[in-house]
Scaffold this motif. Structure first.
Motif, mmCIF file in Angstrom:
data_model
loop_
_atom_site.group_PDB
_atom_site.id
_atom_site.type_symbol
_atom_site.label_atom_id
_atom_site.label_comp_id
_atom_site.label_asym_id
_atom_site.label_seq_id
_atom_site.Cartn_x
_atom_site.Cartn_y
_atom_site.Cartn_z
ATOM 1 N N HIS A 129 0.842 -1.207 0.000
ATOM 2 C CA HIS A 129 0.000 0.000 0.000
ATOM 3 C C HIS A 129 0.871 1.249 0.000
ATOM 4 N N ARG A 130 1.915 1.250 0.815
ATOM 5 C CA ARG A 130 2.807 2.411 0.852
ATOM 6 C C ARG A 130 3.496 2.610 -0.493
ATOM 7 N N LEU A 131 3.981 1.531 -1.103
ATOM 8 C CA LEU A 131 4.686 1.635 -2.377
ATOM 9 C C LEU A 131 3.753 2.086 -3.501
ATOM 10 N N ARG A 132 2.503 1.649 -3.459
ATOM 11 C CA ARG A 132 1.538 2.142 -4.451
ATOM 12 C C ARG A 132 1.270 3.626 -4.239
ATOM 13 N N LYS A 133 1.116 4.027 -2.991
ATOM 14 C CA LYS A 133 0.868 5.438 -2.675
ATOM 15 C C LYS A 133 2.036 6.308 -3.113
ATOM 16 N N ASP A 134 3.270 5.791 -2.974
ATOM 17 C CA ASP A 134 4.468 6.550 -3.351
ATOM 18 C C ASP A 134 4.775 6.470 -4.842
ATOM 19 N N GLY A 135 3.991 5.703 -5.593
ATOM 20 C CA GLY A 135 4.173 5.637 -7.034
ATOM 21 C C GLY A 135 5.211 4.656 -7.511
ATOM 22 N N TRP A 136 5.684 3.774 -6.631
ATOM 23 C CA TRP A 136 6.717 2.804 -6.996
ATOM 24 C C TRP A 136 6.136 1.579 -7.693
ATOM 25 N N ILE A 137 5.018 1.107 -7.172
ATOM 26 C CA ILE A 137 4.443 -0.167 -7.602
ATOM 27 C C ILE A 137 2.964 0.029 -7.915
ATOM 28 N N ASP A 138 2.480 -0.730 -8.882
ATOM 29 C CA ASP A 138 1.053 -0.788 -9.159
ATOM 30 C C ASP A 138 0.619 -2.243 -9.106
ATOM 31 N N SER A 139 -0.686 -2.473 -8.995
ATOM 32 C CA SER A 139 -1.222 -3.829 -8.854
ATOM 33 C C SER A 139 -2.488 -3.965 -9.686
ATOM 34 N N ASN A 140 -2.721 -5.168 -10.169
ATOM 35 C CA ASN A 140 -3.954 -5.504 -10.887
ATOM 36 C C ASN A 140 -4.543 -6.774 -10.305
ATOM 37 N N ARG A 141 -5.856 -6.837 -10.313
ATOM 38 C CA ARG A 141 -6.539 -8.062 -9.916
ATOM 39 C C ARG A 141 -6.641 -8.998 -11.110
ATOM 40 N N ILE A 142 -6.332 -10.268 -10.893
ATOM 41 C CA ILE A 142 -6.519 -11.306 -11.908
ATOM 42 C C ILE A 142 -7.224 -12.466 -11.223
ATOM 43 N N GLY A 143 -8.504 -12.626 -11.549
ATOM 44 C CA GLY A 143 -9.281 -13.650 -10.859
ATOM 45 C C GLY A 143 -9.376 -13.342 -9.377
ATOM 46 N N ARG A 144 -9.013 -14.293 -8.560
ATOM 47 C CA ARG A 144 -9.083 -14.110 -7.114
ATOM 48 C C ARG A 144 -7.774 -13.585 -6.523
ATOM 49 N N GLY A 145 -6.778 -13.432 -7.372
ATOM 50 C CA GLY A 145 -5.483 -12.968 -6.889
ATOM 51 C C GLY A 145 -5.086 -11.632 -7.487
ATOM 52 N N SER A 146 -3.870 -11.216 -7.181
ATOM 53 C CA SER A 146 -3.338 -9.953 -7.682
ATOM 54 C C SER A 146 -1.951 -10.174 -8.265
ATOM 55 N N VAL A 147 -1.561 -9.293 -9.169
ATOM 56 C CA VAL A 147 -0.185 -9.234 -9.642
ATOM 57 C C VAL A 147 0.347 -7.833 -9.363
ATOM 58 N N HIS A 148 1.631 -7.743 -9.125
ATOM 59 C CA HIS A 148 2.262 -6.480 -8.758
ATOM 60 C C HIS A 148 3.425 -6.216 -9.709
ATOM 61 N N PHE A 149 3.670 -4.941 -10.016
ATOM 62 C CA PHE A 149 4.706 -4.592 -10.976
ATOM 63 C C PHE A 149 5.200 -3.169 -10.721
#
Length: 267
Positions: free
Chosen positions: A66-86
């Protein structure tokens, strides 16, 4: 299911950070080593499987993401019941900026150096700007050491081409403080011991290799990015970093980097 591996457990314990882990920082190290390319996507399950052997709990991982997404480092997508991060474009740019320093096994110091000196006021502001934006090393409140020829756009600073037949001890201590030497020495000893145990990487799972690489890179990054690449004449007589670097790269060579797809597919 991953088979128990006592050697892996011992290696993780030896590579545990003497200071408390900052989970967000460990995740930055992980992505910088394993998933820096634009198409790389790390599944939530893979991220948890890599980090949990370090003693990092799923709740702490979620907070760090959550912190890394807020700081603009990482984003995430939902795929089915899980998530991927990049990594975001910003995160990749930040990782790419330090990659040469982290992965340079044989760094070559610059041959030419110069010193800039400032007064208070505008000149001090000019020097502070250089320290923030250029490859300069602070020598004190009003002086900085830089590589290469003297800059031409700093008329309000005094500049000298530097030669260093002898470096005073106070400067060596300032450039290479005791806590940095200790961090380098403890990592050197851990990497040496693990390598001496003759790791059998064929007995490690893909995720276990990713865990060990993340631990090594995280510890090494905190050494490599803190000290300047200077000629040996600047080093304290017992400076442990060169042997630490050799030990780290020897261990990394025994732990070949797995692909992100291989990590994701192994779970």
């Amino acid at each position: 299911m991953t088979k128990p591996n006592p050697w892996f457990d011992t290696a993780v314990a030896r590579l545990a950070d003497p200071q408390a882990f900052k989970v967000w920082s460990v995740i930055v190290s992980l992505f910088g080593d394993l998933a820096q390319q634009p198409a790389d996507r790390v599944s939530g399950a893979a991220l948890t499987a890599i980090l949990q052997p370090m003693g990092l709990k799923p709740e702490a991982i979620r907070v760090a993401l959550h912190r890394l997404r807020k700081d603009g480092w990482i984003d995430s997508n939902r795929i089915g019941r899980g998530s991927v991060h990049f990594l975001t474009d910003y995160g990749r740019a930040q990782s790419a900026a330090v990659t040469p320093r982290i992965y340079d096994e044989h760094p070559t110091p610059a041959s030419d150096w110069h010193v800039l000196i400032a007064e208070d006021g505008r000149a001090a502001d000019t020097l502070n700007t250089l320290l923030l934006t250029e490859d300069y090393i602070a020598l004190g409140r009003h002086a900085a050491l830089g590589s290469g020829p003297l800059p031409t756009e700093c008329e309000d600073l005094i500049g000298f081409t530097a030669t260093a037949p002898a470096i005073p001890q106070w400067l060596k201590i300032r450039l290479f403080p005791d806590d940095l030497a200790q961090a380098s020495a403890t990592l050197r000893d851990a990497a040496r011991t693990i390598s001496a145990d003759k790791p059998h990487t064929e007995a490690l799972s893909t995720v276990q290799i990713a865990t060990l690489r993340t631990l090594v890179i995280h510890r090494w990054r905190r050494v490599a990015l803190r000290h300047p690449v200077l000629p040996p004449v600047f080093h304290p007589s017992d400076w442990p970093e060169p042997e630490c670097r050799r030990s780290v790269f020897r261990l990394l060579a025994a732990l070949p980097r797995p692909s992100v797809s291989a990590i994701n597919d192994s779970l």
